[in-house]
Enzyme design. Structure first.
Site, PDB file in Angstrom:
ATOM      1  N   ASP A 222       0.876  -1.170   0.000  1.00 43.34           N
ATOM      2  CA  ASP A 222       0.000   0.000   0.000  1.00 43.34           C
ATOM      3  C   ASP A 222       0.915   1.223   0.000  1.00 43.34           C
ATOM      4  O   ASP A 222       2.076   1.151   0.372  1.00 43.34           O
ATOM      5  CB  ASP A 222      -0.941   0.002   1.213  1.00 43.34           C
ATOM      6  CG  ASP A 222      -2.106   0.966   0.994  1.00 43.34           C
ATOM      7  OD1 ASP A 222      -2.049   1.784   0.041  1.00 43.34           O
ATOM      8  OD2 ASP A 222      -3.086   0.924   1.763  1.00 43.34           O
TER       9      ASP A 222
HETATM   10  C1  BGC Z   1      -4.918   3.499   0.251  1.00 42.54           C
HETATM   11  C2  BGC Z   1      -5.073   2.605  -0.958  1.00 42.54           C
HETATM   12  C3  BGC Z   1      -4.891   3.431  -2.208  1.00 42.54           C
HETATM   13  C4  BGC Z   1      -3.515   4.097  -2.163  1.00 42.54           C
HETATM   14  C5  BGC Z   1      -3.213   4.958  -3.369  1.00 42.54           C
HETATM   15  C6  BGC Z   1      -3.625   4.285   0.221  1.00 42.54           C
HETATM   16  O1  BGC Z   1      -3.582   5.233   1.236  1.00 42.54           O
HETATM   17  O2  BGC Z   1      -4.968   2.732   1.440  1.00 42.54           O
HETATM   18  O3  BGC Z   1      -6.313   1.979  -0.939  1.00 42.54           O
HETATM   19  O4  BGC Z   1      -5.037   2.640  -3.340  1.00 42.54           O
HETATM   20  O5  BGC Z   1      -3.446   4.927  -1.013  1.00 42.54           O
HETATM   21  O6  BGC Z   1      -3.960   6.118  -3.343  1.00 42.54           O
END
Ligand code: BGC
Length: 810
Positions: free
Chosen positions: A232
């Site tokens: 993530d």
């Molecule tokens: C989120 C993800 C997301 C990523 C990119 C993260 O903070 O948990 O779900 O895809 O950011 O924006």
């Protein structure tokens, strides 16, 4: 040549630096390629309820900062369709929009399981039930990938709260993990075959998910996953152990010195070159797959996509109450529409999934177009609460003498946002007061709810009808009008239970947690808990009314080769309107010795019926439907014995029942004496029993002391010392600015920051060396702070001397 073999051939020609570059992003939304070898980098973008492709140089999640795209109902709404075919179509449509924008991977769907209605990201997740969540996620992935765009299934795993999301440790027993929290991922991975799986921020039983060897091994070895494991965003705690554990790609992975650390670690032997090769191979295969994908023919028709969003919104809305057949309403009625949300609807949640809708309709417009005598009262003011009492009185007054009132209520935007959990289960008090006043003035009121998750319905007895719209996407307004006026018959079913109060919920008292999230309720999530504890609920899982009625008969069961069971029954539309029924089959063990839920969803069938029409529906039950995870043998196994197959219209409305005897392959597992509260569930799960179930004590969080601070320490932890406190004061000023001076919002942002690790500063452009210097300063090591600030040469000297390969956080 097979894709992975081709990838291996490419990797064999790469330099170490090229391989390391493949394993970290080029920037927020791009992956590196290897130009020298003709391997092109790719673009990824957020979703999952539509494409959120960030415009260049915009890092915020304001909708206007991304390209316009079709805004589909969010996952919690789409789940109420109980319809994998619609999920497939949604995936395909989003994929087509990705193609039109040159995006190769969409960051979704999210398949985390719901423990509590308070999770701030519940709207992004499908269900409290792994069977349903897994089926819908797999279908959506297949849809996306059918047009050459990869999915990134997220957040793997056990990411069920937003509080302290980067650091919290989900403490779960092995059975609950396998049977509930991993099960939806397992199905989606095996049947959807996503190109990517995104690891969660949190820890799972002590280890960060991105550097959890057992978790990633299970994904690869047991489930046969061959795609990319991506972190993530900003979620990598330490890059070297992450790669060693089986993670392939860190995103965004820029400005944090990780690439250099990987090279250093391979050089020093701390990371086997084979681990780097493996990761580079997976990423290379993704690049090759994406290049092929971009060649597939596709058509992107935004009007057709909006029409699909409308179909899904209509199929997702759940009719919760309809006393005396108040609905469907009629265009000839003297109608009053109340609620600012009728004009400025809530149709999506906040955070990284926020879409810039290319088409957005409004319920008021859609109703006013159809109903000649239609008046409007705001009822409340979302921006200026001081006016609420006056607006409420006016709305109640206007409701008198109207044939029907449509009152739009819902959760405020800040209640459903990534990064925060909800603070209240109830609707805002001014909306509850409005519902009470309006229903007193005119009980022929329909309350329409816009929320991504259940809300407390203490006022449920007052209106004659309630329609749960969830967050219905860009077509939510037109969908509401069609359903209210009977142009469409509601057929959505709740993919999560509506409990009576928050105190009734399975994780009550333990949710949200701070650093240690104890999943004491084990496998009793959602309806499994309410049924085991025999708790009354407001509306059960699987529930939803229609404008017509259905009857069930003739359940038969046949055993097929390989132990698969085939159940059949007949469903008839006994009302005067056409409609869809969602028949659900639950398996209820009758003799099992291991503790278990009274019944669990094992199959579903959606059937469209004209008035008077009857059809046969079919349920396929694989052996896994009867299995539990046997911690003694570490595999799914079946206890032989009798099981009831219960078919009906919700988890609490079984219409047909048949008992079958299933042969077993597991020894009895009677833990009644050791785990009495897991056998006779009353809602208390004592710590001692939970520890027995875990097989170890619940870990305790011990904050780092001066001298122990690292890049992974949170701003809250650092604020225990003077430099950290000063920094936090500065951050508070930023928070206040971001919250436009709103004190409650400032506090919320500060709470989130307190749980954010220092390393995240890299994502805001602060060089890693300065962050390291700051950690050293907090440790009182001023010489080191100066050395760190001086830059890479000094860092290298430090790495050489400390013999730690320059690992982050040491
Ligand atoms: C989120 C993800 C997301 C990523 C990119 C993260 O903070 O948990 O779900 O895809 O950011 O924006």
């Amino acid at each position: 040549m097979e894709l992975n073999e081709q990838a291996r051939a490419y990797v064999a020609q790469m330099t170490r630096a090229e391989k390391a570059a493949l394993c970290t992003g080029a920037d927020f939304w791009h992956l590196n390629g290897v130009a020298r070898l003709g391997l092109k980098g790719i673009t990824v973008a957020d979703g999952p309820h539509g494409l959120r492709k960030q415009l260049e140089h915009h890092d915020s999640t304001r909708p206007s900062d991304s390209v316009p795209a079709t805004c589909f109902p969010t996952a919690s709404a789409a789940a109420c369709t109980f319809d994998p075919e619609l999920a497939f179509e949604m995936g395909r449509a989003i994929g087509e929009e990705c193609r039109a924008e040159g995006v190769s991977v969409l960051l979704g769907p999210g398949v985390n399981l719901k423990r509590s209605p308070l999770c701030g990201r519940n709207f992004e997740y499908f269900s409290e039930d792994p069977y349903l969540a897994g089926r819908l996620a797999a279908a959506m992935i297949l849809g996306l990938q059918s047009v050459g765009v990869g999915a990134a299934l997220k957040h793997f795993a056990a990411n069920s709260q937003e509080t302290a999301r980067q650091e919290t440790d989900s403490v779960i027993d092995e059975r609950a993990l396998r049977e509930i929290y991993l099960s939806a991922f397992e199905y989606a991975v095996q049947h959807g075959r996503p190109w990517c799986v995104m690891t969660a921020y949190n820890r799972l039983n002590g280890s960060y998910c991105g550097e959890h060897p057992a978790l990633l091994e299970l994904l690869r070895r047991e489930w046969g996953y061959r795609g990319v494991v991506v972190s993530d965003w900003g979620g990598v705690h330490e890059i070297v152990p992450s790669l060693a554990a089986g993670m392939d790609l860190e995103m965004p992975g820029v400005r944090n010195g990780h690439r250099e650390q990987v090279l250093g670690a391979v050089e020093s032997g701390a990371l086997p070159e084979a681990a780097l090769d493996q990761a580079a191979e997976h990423v290379t295969a993704l690049l090759l797959r994406a290049a092929e994908g971009q060649k597939k023919p596709y058509v992107c028709d935004l009007d057709a996509h909006h029409a699909l969003a409308l179909r899904i919104a209509c199929a997702a809305a759940v009719l919760l109450k309809n006393e005396g057949g108040l609905l469907p309403g009629r265009a000839a009625q003297k109608t009053l529409v109340i609620g600012q949300l009728a004009r400025e609807g809530r149709y999506q949640g906040s955070g990284s999934s926020r879409i810039h809708p290319c088409a957005l309709d409004c319920a008021w417009d859609a109703l006013a177009r159809r109903i000649p005598d239609c008046a409007y009262e705001p009822g409340y003011d979302l921006r200026h609460p001081a006016r609420n009492a006056e607006l409420c009185a006016r709305a109640a007054q206007a409701a008198r003498g109207r044939d029907i009132v449509y009152l739009f209520a819902g959760l405020p935007e800040e209640a459903e946002c990534e990064g925060f959990d909800r603070e209240r289960f109830a609707l805002p008090p001014e909306q509850v007061a409005l519902i009470e006043a309006v229903c007193r003035a005119n009980p022929d009121t329909v309350v329409l709810l816009q929320a991504g998750s259940p809300v407390e319905l203490s006022w449920e007895a007052l209106p004659r009808a309630i329609l749960m719209l969830y967050l219905g996407g860009g077509a939510h307004g037109e969908a509401a009008a069609r359903l209210l006026l009977g142009e469409q018959t509601p057929c959505g079913r709740l993919a999560e239970t509506f409990p009576l109060t928050l105190a009734d919920t399975p994780a009550a008292g333990h949710y949200p947690a701070g650093r240690v999230a104890q999943y004491r309720e084990s496998l009793y999530t959602g309806y499994r808990f309410y049924d085991a504890a025999a708790r009354p609920v407001r509306y059960p899982f699987g529930y939803g009314l229609s404008y017509t009625t259905f009857a069930y008969r003739d359940l038969t069961v046949e055993t097929r080769e390989g132990g698969e069971l085939l159940a059949r029954c007949r469903v008839k539309n006994t009302g005067a309107r056409a409609g869809c029924e969602i028949a659900q089959l639950y398996v209820a063990p009758l003799e099992m010795t291991a503790f278990h839920a009274p019944a669990q969803l094992a199959a579903m069938a959606k059937v469209y019926l004209e008035p008077g029409e009857e059809k046969e529906v079919l349920f396929r039950l694989e052996r896994r439907c009867f299995a539990f995870y046997d911690v003694r043998t570490r595999r799914f196994a079946v206890e032989g014995g009798r099981y009831a197959l219960c078919v009906g219209a919700s988890s609490r409305d079984f219409r047909l029942r048949q008992t079958v005897t299933v042969p077993g392959d597991a020894q009895p597992l009677d833990q009644r004496a050791a785990l009495p509260h897991y056998y006779k569930v009353d809602g208390t799960f004592p710590k001692a029993e939970f520890e027995t179930l875990l097989g170890r004590p619940v870990p305790r969080y011990r904050p780092p002391q001066k001298g122990e601070y690292t890049l992974n320490s949170t701003f809250g932890e650092l604020a225990r010392g003077v430099p950290g406190r000063v920094l936090f004061r500065v951050l508070r000023l930023f928070a206040r600015r971001a919250a436009h001076g709103d004190a409650a919002q400032t506090e919320r942002i500060c709470r989130m920051l307190a749980d954010t690790p220092l390393r995240q500063g890299c994502q805001s452009g602060i060089p890693e060396k300065l962050l390291r210097a700051f950690a050293a300063l907090c440790n009182g090591d001023y010489r080191r702070a100066l050395r760190e600030a001086a830059g890479p040469a000094a860092q290298k000297a430090r790495g050489d001397r400390d013999g730690n390969g320059g690992r982050c956080g040491t």
